[in-house]
Write a protein that holds these residues in place. Structure first.
Motif, PDB file in Angstrom:
ATOM      1  N   MET A  27     -13.252 -45.947  47.545  1.00  0.00           N
ATOM      2  CA  MET A  27     -13.295 -44.464  47.995  1.00  0.00           C
ATOM      3  C   MET A  27     -13.409 -43.457  47.067  1.00  0.00           C
ATOM      4  N   LEU A  28     -12.691 -43.621  45.994  1.00  0.00           N
ATOM      5  CA  LEU A  28     -12.946 -42.509  44.998  1.00  0.00           C
ATOM      6  C   LEU A  28     -14.264 -42.362  44.764  1.00  0.00           C
ATOM      7  N   SER A  29     -15.007 -43.403  44.472  1.00  0.00           N
ATOM      8  CA  SER A  29     -16.095 -43.512  44.085  1.00  0.00           C
ATOM      9  C   SER A  29     -17.391 -42.893  44.759  1.00  0.00           C
ATOM     10  N   HIS A  30     -17.254 -43.365  46.099  1.00  0.00           N
ATOM     11  CA  HIS A  30     -17.965 -42.785  47.255  1.00  0.00           C
ATOM     12  C   HIS A  30     -17.909 -41.271  47.468  1.00  0.00           C
ATOM     13  N   LEU A  31     -16.627 -40.508  46.768  1.00  0.00           N
ATOM     14  CA  LEU A  31     -16.545 -39.249  46.971  1.00  0.00           C
ATOM     15  C   LEU A  31     -16.714 -38.619  45.575  1.00  0.00           C
ATOM     16  N   GLY A  32     -17.570 -39.418  44.425  1.00  0.00           N
ATOM     17  CA  GLY A  32     -17.935 -38.873  43.177  1.00  0.00           C
ATOM     18  C   GLY A  32     -16.713 -38.696  42.184  1.00  0.00           C
ATOM     19  N   LEU A  33     -15.442 -39.535  42.499  1.00  0.00           N
ATOM     20  CA  LEU A  33     -14.353 -39.401  41.823  1.00  0.00           C
ATOM     21  C   LEU A  33     -14.138 -40.543  41.070  1.00  0.00           C
ATOM     22  N   ASP A  34     -13.125 -40.920  40.236  1.00  0.00           N
ATOM     23  CA  ASP A  34     -12.997 -42.205  39.359  1.00  0.00           C
ATOM     24  C   ASP A  34     -11.464 -42.420  39.018  1.00  0.00           C
ATOM     25  N   HIS A  35     -11.111 -43.318  38.588  1.00  0.00           N
ATOM     26  CA  HIS A  35      -9.887 -43.865  38.022  1.00  0.00           C
ATOM     27  C   HIS A  35      -9.355 -42.940  37.202  1.00  0.00           C
ATOM     28  N   ARG A  36     -10.200 -42.335  36.149  1.00  0.00           N
ATOM     29  CA  ARG A  36      -9.951 -41.566  35.032  1.00  0.00           C
ATOM     30  C   ARG A  36      -8.898 -40.480  35.613  1.00  0.00           C
ATOM     31  N   GLN A  37      -9.645 -39.726  36.623  1.00  0.00           N
ATOM     32  CA  GLN A  37      -9.015 -38.498  37.296  1.00  0.00           C
ATOM     33  C   GLN A  37      -7.589 -38.946  37.627  1.00  0.00           C
ATOM     34  N   VAL A  38      -7.428 -40.081  38.200  1.00  0.00           N
ATOM     35  CA  VAL A  38      -5.979 -40.521  38.725  1.00  0.00           C
ATOM     36  C   VAL A  38      -5.044 -40.780  37.477  1.00  0.00           C
ATOM     37  N   LEU A  39      -5.641 -41.433  36.537  1.00  0.00           N
ATOM     38  CA  LEU A  39      -4.824 -41.744  35.335  1.00  0.00           C
ATOM     39  C   LEU A  39      -4.576 -40.421  34.606  1.00  0.00           C
ATOM     40  N   ASP A  40      -5.256 -39.496  34.532  1.00  0.00           N
ATOM     41  CA  ASP A  40      -5.018 -38.193  33.907  1.00  0.00           C
ATOM     42  C   ASP A  40      -3.904 -37.530  34.655  1.00  0.00           C
ATOM     43  N   GLU A  41      -3.917 -37.789  35.952  1.00  0.00           N
ATOM     44  CA  GLU A  41      -3.001 -37.012  36.834  1.00  0.00           C
ATOM     45  C   GLU A  41      -1.390 -37.606  36.737  1.00  0.00           C
ATOM     46  N   LEU A  42      -1.576 -39.133  36.503  1.00  0.00           N
ATOM     47  CA  LEU A  42      -0.360 -39.713  36.078  1.00  0.00           C
ATOM     48  C   LEU A  42       0.158 -39.465  34.725  1.00  0.00           C
ATOM     49  N   ALA A  43      -0.979 -39.301  33.785  1.00  0.00           N
ATOM     50  CA  ALA A  43      -0.251 -38.791  32.446  1.00  0.00           C
ATOM     51  C   ALA A  43       0.286 -37.328  32.669  1.00  0.00           C
ATOM     52  N   ARG A  44      -0.415 -36.701  33.515  1.00  0.00           N
ATOM     53  CA  ARG A  44       0.208 -35.290  33.404  1.00  0.00           C
ATOM     54  C   ARG A  44       1.517 -35.313  33.922  1.00  0.00           C
ATOM     55  N   ARG A  45       1.907 -36.044  34.920  1.00  0.00           N
ATOM     56  CA  ARG A  45       3.122 -36.144  35.411  1.00  0.00           C
ATOM     57  C   ARG A  45       4.196 -36.639  34.424  1.00  0.00           C
ATOM     58  N   PHE A  46       3.851 -37.786  33.720  1.00  0.00           N
ATOM     59  CA  PHE A  46       4.554 -38.207  32.729  1.00  0.00           C
ATOM     60  C   PHE A  46       4.877 -37.352  31.610  1.00  0.00           C
ATOM     61  N   GLY A  47       4.033 -36.386  31.548  1.00  0.00           N
ATOM     62  CA  GLY A  47       4.314 -35.091  30.577  1.00  0.00           C
ATOM     63  C   GLY A  47       3.365 -35.339  29.433  1.00  0.00           C
ATOM     64  N   VAL A  48       2.098 -36.033  29.360  1.00  0.00           N
ATOM     65  CA  VAL A  48       1.456 -36.288  28.221  1.00  0.00           C
ATOM     66  C   VAL A  48       0.082 -35.911  28.721  1.00  0.00           C
ATOM     67  N   SER A  49      -0.858 -35.563  27.867  1.00  0.00           N
ATOM     68  CA  SER A  49      -2.192 -35.331  28.218  1.00  0.00           C
ATOM     69  C   SER A  49      -2.989 -36.613  28.413  1.00  0.00           C
ATOM     70  N   GLY A  50      -4.075 -37.005  28.821  1.00  0.00           N
ATOM     71  CA  GLY A  50      -4.869 -38.182  28.814  1.00  0.00           C
ATOM     72  C   GLY A  50      -4.883 -38.642  27.552  1.00  0.00           C
ATOM     73  N   HIS A  51      -5.314 -37.811  26.541  1.00  0.00           N
ATOM     74  CA  HIS A  51      -5.644 -38.182  25.325  1.00  0.00           C
ATOM     75  C   HIS A  51      -4.406 -38.812  24.455  1.00  0.00           C
ATOM     76  N   ASP A  52      -3.328 -38.383  24.943  1.00  0.00           N
ATOM     77  CA  ASP A  52      -2.097 -38.911  24.398  1.00  0.00           C
ATOM     78  C   ASP A  52      -1.289 -40.102  25.165  1.00  0.00           C
ATOM     79  N   GLU A  53      -2.221 -40.396  26.202  1.00  0.00           N
ATOM     80  CA  GLU A  53      -1.608 -41.553  27.082  1.00  0.00           C
ATOM     81  C   GLU A  53      -1.110 -42.766  26.649  1.00  0.00           C
ATOM     82  N   LYS A  54      -1.908 -43.405  25.483  1.00  0.00           N
ATOM     83  CA  LYS A  54      -1.923 -44.624  24.842  1.00  0.00           C
ATOM     84  C   LYS A  54      -0.468 -44.713  24.093  1.00  0.00           C
TER      85      LYS A  54
END
Ligand SMILES: N=c1c2ncn([C@@H]3O[C@H](COP(=O)(O)OP(=O)(O)OP(=O)(O)O)[C@@H](O)[C@H]3O)c2ncn1[C@@H]1O[C@H](COP(=O)(O)O)[C@@H](O)[C@H]1O
Length: 111
Positions: free
Chosen positions: A79-106
């Motif tokens: 579904m995301l792919s069909h709309l030009g989106l992908d898992h990276r935006q979702v992981l970034d959003e989860l990381a943001r909620r977790f209080g870290v940037s996508g870069h610091d996620e690991k």
């Protein structure tokens, strides 16, 4: 874990340009968003039924829940792919909620 999502993403991107007769994912794109959403809804229902079975079920019921959840995640990625989106935006959003940037996620995942 996100490695397999990255690899699957590459395949899903290829399938947007593939012929529908050659691939399940290409056939979904060809049928359009409504068909993809129908599959996401179907898999969501199957997942919640499997979760109810797993609540008091045996190991096979727990494995069935894992399989249904994989189907749900997979169709959500289509579904995301069909709309030009992908898992990276979702992981970034989860990381943001977790209080870290996508870069610091690991780093945040380290115990
Ligand atoms: N991860 C998956 C994956 N998970 C589930 N499915 C398919 O999703 C469908 C699940 O829907 P159902 O259980 O409702 O089965 P169905 O009745 O056959 O489906 P419909 O006819 O109702 O659409 C099945 O056909 C599964 O094969 C998947 N199909 C593909 N992938 C991945 O996507 C990649 C590309 O797949 P192709 O496009 O087929 O090359 C593959 O290499 C896999 O890594």
């Amino acid at each position: 874990m996100s490695d397999i999502l990255d690899r699957l993403h590459v395949v899903l991107e290829e399938r947007r340009r593939a012929e529908p007769q050659d691939s399940y994912v290409a056939a979904l794109h060809h049928k359009g968003l409504n068909k993809i959403l129908e599959k996401v809804g179907e898999e969501a229902t199957e997942t919640l039924l499997a979760a109810k079975d797993a609540e008091h079920g045996d190991e096979s019921a727990r494995q069935a829940l894992i399989a249904e959840t994989a189907d749900l995640w997979f169709h959500s990625l289509v579904m995301l792919s069909h709309l030009g989106l992908d898992h990276r935006q979702v992981l970034d959003e989860l990381a943001r909620r977790f209080g870290v940037s996508g870069h610091d996620e690991k780093a945040a995942r380290q115990p």
